[in-house]
Structure formats: C-alpha cells, structure tokens
Scaffold this motif. Structure first.
Motif, short mmCIF file in Angstrom:
data_model
loop_
_atom_site.label_atom_id
_atom_site.label_comp_id
_atom_site.label_asym_id
_atom_site.label_seq_id
_atom_site.Cartn_x
_atom_site.Cartn_y
_atom_site.Cartn_z
N UNK A 309 0.86 -1.18 0.00
CA UNK A 309 0.00 0.00 0.00
C UNK A 309 0.90 1.23 0.00
N UNK A 310 0.89 1.98 -1.11
CA UNK A 310 1.81 3.10 -1.29
C UNK A 310 1.05 4.39 -1.56
N UNK A 311 1.59 5.50 -1.08
CA UNK A 311 1.02 6.82 -1.35
C UNK A 311 1.28 7.21 -2.80
N UNK A 312 0.31 7.91 -3.40
CA UNK A 312 0.44 8.29 -4.81
C UNK A 312 1.22 9.58 -4.99
N UNK A 313 1.27 10.43 -3.93
CA UNK A 313 2.00 11.70 -4.03
C UNK A 313 1.13 12.90 -3.75
N UNK A 314 1.78 14.03 -3.50
CA UNK A 314 1.09 15.27 -3.13
C UNK A 314 1.32 16.40 -4.12
N UNK A 332 -2.70 5.06 -3.30
CA UNK A 332 -3.67 5.71 -2.42
C UNK A 332 -3.61 7.22 -2.52
N UNK A 333 -4.78 7.82 -2.80
CA UNK A 333 -4.93 9.26 -2.81
C UNK A 333 -5.68 9.72 -1.57
N UNK A 334 -5.97 11.03 -1.49
CA UNK A 334 -6.54 11.61 -0.27
C UNK A 334 -7.85 12.34 -0.53
N UNK A 335 -8.77 12.20 0.44
CA UNK A 335 -10.02 12.99 0.44
C UNK A 335 -10.17 13.67 1.79
N UNK A 336 -11.03 14.70 1.82
CA UNK A 336 -11.31 15.38 3.09
C UNK A 336 -12.55 14.77 3.73
N UNK A 365 -7.32 11.87 4.19
CA UNK A 365 -5.97 12.42 4.13
C UNK A 365 -5.89 13.91 4.42
N UNK A 366 -6.95 14.50 4.95
CA UNK A 366 -6.96 15.92 5.29
C UNK A 366 -7.40 16.06 6.75
N UNK A 367 -6.62 16.79 7.53
CA UNK A 367 -6.97 16.95 8.94
C UNK A 367 -6.95 15.64 9.71
N UNK A 386 -3.32 9.21 4.16
CA UNK A 386 -4.36 8.32 3.64
C UNK A 386 -3.88 6.87 3.57
N UNK A 387 -2.63 6.69 3.19
CA UNK A 387 -2.08 5.34 3.00
C UNK A 387 -2.20 4.45 4.22
N UNK A 388 -1.82 4.89 5.43
CA UNK A 388 -1.96 4.01 6.59
C UNK A 388 -3.40 3.67 6.95
N UNK A 389 -4.36 4.50 6.54
CA UNK A 389 -5.77 4.12 6.73
C UNK A 389 -6.09 2.84 5.97
N UNK A 390 -5.61 2.76 4.73
CA UNK A 390 -5.88 1.58 3.91
C UNK A 390 -5.13 0.36 4.46
N UNK A 391 -3.89 0.58 4.90
CA UNK A 391 -3.12 -0.52 5.48
C UNK A 391 -3.81 -1.06 6.73
#
Length: 444
Positions: A309-314, A332-336, A365-367, A386-391
């Motif tokens: 499970x890897x982060x896609x970037x910012x 993995x991407x991020x949502x608020x 991935x926000x706040x 966001x990534x550790x949420x999925x893990x």
C-alpha cells in the motif's frame, strides 16, 4: 536500459544497481552475494565512498579535536546529510563502522536481490549471467512530506477517518487486526508514545548502506512523519479516544529514510519486513514521475504474500510517484471529511491496458489526527496520511480471513469502494473503501 543507470554511467562511468535474481524451485533466490561479487566494483566516484569519507572526516573531528570549529561544523553537517538521523549518538554508532571495508555487493535474501556499484563491463556481465533476471537502477526515493502540519488534540471518541471507512462497525464484529503484522517503513516511530504501547512488535534501524545497525533497538523517530503514520495504522486508544484503524495489529517498523543510500535502506527494510512475517506494507515514500526500477520489488512483495500500500504523491492532478503508480501497488490518494478529493492528491492516466489510472482508491488524508513524538497529537494533510488508513483496514480484513491472498484482499477493498456523485475515476480511482462491505466480499 534503466534511465537511472544510463544517467549515472554517462556522468561518472559507474552506476548503483539493484540485481534481481532468478528464483530457484520453491521461490528462493538462486544466487548469493559471493556468486555476484566479481561483477561489482569500488569507486572513488560512488556515493558509498562519499558517505564513508564523510564518516571518516567526522570521526577525525571527534577523536583528534584538532580541526578548526568551522571545518568541524561542516563535517558534522556532511554526515547529517548522509545519515539524516537526528539522534546523534545513534548516527555515530551506525556510521563509524563504515570506515571498515564495505563489501562490493549487499545481498537481501528474502527479496532475492543484491545492490552494489558496477561499471559498464560489470553491468554487461551481470546481464549475461543466467542467474540474473533483471538489473535496474537506484533513483533516489524521497519522503512524501505532509502538505500541512498543525497542532491538534483528540477531542472526539473517534477520528473522522475511522468513521468514513466504517471501521467502528468492524470493531463491533470483534475485529481489531489482532494477529496481523503490518510493515511500516518510514522515519521510525516513537515507541514511548502512550498510543503506541504494545503496537510495535519489532523495530529496525539501517545505516547509510542498508545494513542493520543493532538488533532490536529501542523504537525512535528521526522526524514526526513515522509516528503519525504508525499511529493511524495501529494506534491504541488513549483515554477513550480512538485514532488507530487496527488497534490490535502490530507493527514491524523500520527507519529507512531520509539520508544515505536511501534505496539500499528501503530495500533492506523490505527484506527485513518479509522476515518479520508482515502481510501488509505501508509506505509513504516515492519518486516523482514514472521510474520502473522498483517495479520488480513491488511484484516480489506480492509474491511473498505482502500487500503493498503506497502513497500516490502530493503534487496534484497530472502527477504521481513511483512505486505508488505501479499496477502492482495499491495506490492511495486523499479525500477530506466531506468526501472531496484533496487538491494536492496526485492522479495520473497512463497509456497501458492494466490499471491505466492512479490512484486506485482514496482514503482520509486531510486533517488526520494521529500521534506526535513526545506523547501528543497533531493533524497532518497528505496522501501519506491516507495510505496508513488503507493498510489498517487491510489488517482488520486479514484478521477476519487470515488465509486471504494478496489478490483477494486487494479485490475486496477495491470492490467495496464508491465515488461521490460527480467524482471522476481519474482523480479518485475506485473511490473510498467501505470496510463492512469489503468484509462481506472477502468473507461472505
């Protein structure tokens, strides 16, 4: 030829490479470091030599005390850049042994890969060796730094990210991630944090060349990033406040970044994590753009039964990071908290049939509030969050079905996802996972 290898050969006549070995029957690597050492070389132009000389320079400043203060400060800064560990005594213990001769090749048996420096002749010989499956480069991966960091405290019984994924419903079914080991390769983790007591099953520190420093050191964080991501995966409740997705899971956490031969340190961490019995890897690291050098490593992780499970970037739309942009990774991407994709969350479309867009999914991935070194909490924004949420979600599902394969686990998570009205799959992939639905898909 790897772009990274070609660039290094053109500029210095040598290149740092990863050698992927062909697997023997049973899936073990066919070759050993001794078999390959004749192809590798030491060079005064290599990063290895530069790091060793920096360590030697610093050792002289501490033992002789005769170097002017200005030069001494410069030597200290040089080693800090090479090892990048704020724990100065740990740096010295880790790097001073590097004054000893370094083997021309380091071998990582659980992955079945080797790392070293070659010239053009050595590279050609490696590629001709029938034990070698592939030779790739080592472009320098970096930490995916949070977009924002701010002070925060745990005021509610659950963070918003837990609710967004339906995690409390899985807890109600008795799932906490118990018995599941998650690999966490980052800046380390503060093992003294109240919310991480009992969460860290094993911890490793690697020196600038990807060698384990000491067995079973006390867990520490060289920055703040690792403690935050670790807390999101497996943080334990603190005074009735919950922030970890899988509070019964345990972590195999390692310091692999920043500094030194970062790729060697990350590869060493991956190899170590396999030996620790990890079933999931959470990694918020990457190199901007498409670099295929780490694709074989990602495939090997899956073959070893680890979900990557890897982060896609910012860097926002139209960008992504390797290895998060590989089809073999859960990108993995991020949502608020409103379900809107974060402006910074990377996304990209590729000219390929398999998995043409990244990210594969999005997560909170926000706040995101999680642990801060020293015992407190703080909020961070980023796909790293966001990534550790999925893990953590994957750990809950694996507890429910320990026999699940990597493909089954990934399919359950992705199939459970949904997109908000009007959201483009180019930005959010499959969308936001639904934990209870993923459980039903995985274990009907």
């Amino acid at each position: 030829m790897s772009t990274a290898i070609a660039q290094e050969l053109e500029t210095s006549g040598i290149a740092s490479v990863i050698v992927v070995l062909k697997a023997a029957p049973g899936g073990t690597a066919a070759a050993s470091a001794g078999d390959l050492s004749k192809y590798f070389t030491h060079s005064e132009l290599s990063q290895e030599t530069a790091i060793a000389l920096a360590a030697a320079d610093l050792a002289g400043t501490f033992t002789e005390q005769r170097i002017p203060s200005r030069s001494r400060k410069r030597a200290e800064e040089t080693l800090a850049a090479a090892a990048s560990l704020e724990h100065r005594p740990a740096v010295l213990r880790a790097d001073l042994p590097e004054l000893e001769p370094l083997p021309p090749v380091r071998y990582y048996p659980n992955l079945g890969v080797a790392i070293g420096t070659v010239d053009e002749q050595g590279l050609a010989a490696l590629r001709a060796d029938n034990q070698v499956a592939e030779v790739v480069g080592t472009p320098q991966i970096g930490l995916i730094h949070p977009v924002a960091v701010r002070a925060a405290g745990l005021r509610s019984t659950r963070t918003w990210g837990l609710n967004a994924l339906g995690v409390p419903e899985l807890w109600a079914d008795g799932l906490t991630g118990k018995g599941v080991r998650v690999a966490h390769l980052d800046t380390g983790v503060d093992g003294s944090h109240p919310g991480l007591q009992g969460a860290i099953a094993s911890f490793a520190q690697f020196d600038s060349f990807g060698r384990q420093v000491v067995p079973d050191p006390q867990p520490f964080d060289t920055a703040e990033h690792g403690t935050h991501t670790a807390g999101t995966i497996a943080g334990r409740p603190v005074n009735g406040h919950n922030f970890g997705v899988a509070p019964g899971a345990t972590l195999a956490s390692a310091v692999v970044i920043e500094g030194g031969q970062v790729v060697a340190r990350i590869v060493a961490g991956m190899d170590w994590a396999i030996g620790q019995g990890a079933r999931i890897l959470s990694m918020s690291l990457g190199l901007p753009g498409w670099w295929d050098d780490f694709q074989s490593l990602t495939s090997i992780l899956r073959l070893r039964g680890i979900l990557p499970v890897f982060a896609v970037g910012n860097e926002a739309a139209g960008t992504s990071r390797s290895p998060g942009n590989y089809p073999e990774a859960v990108s993995t991407g991020a949502v608020d908290r409103s379900g809107n994709v974060a402006w910074f969350s990377s996304s990209q479309r590729f000219d390929r049939v398999l998995d043409p867009t990244v990210p594969d999914l999005v997560a909170p991935g926000v706040g995101v509030i999680s642990a801060r070194p020293g015992g407190g909490f703080q909020a961070m924004d980023g796909t790293s969050m966001a990534t550790p949420h999925v893990a953590g979600l994957a750990a809950l599902l694996l507890e429910a079905k320990p026999s699940a394969t990597v493909d089954e686990l990934e399919t359950a998570i992705l199939t459970s996802c949904s997109r908000e009205p009007g959201q483009s799959p180019d930005r959010v992939g499959h969308g936001l996972p639904n934990g209870p639905m993923a459980l039903t898909i995985l274990n009907p």
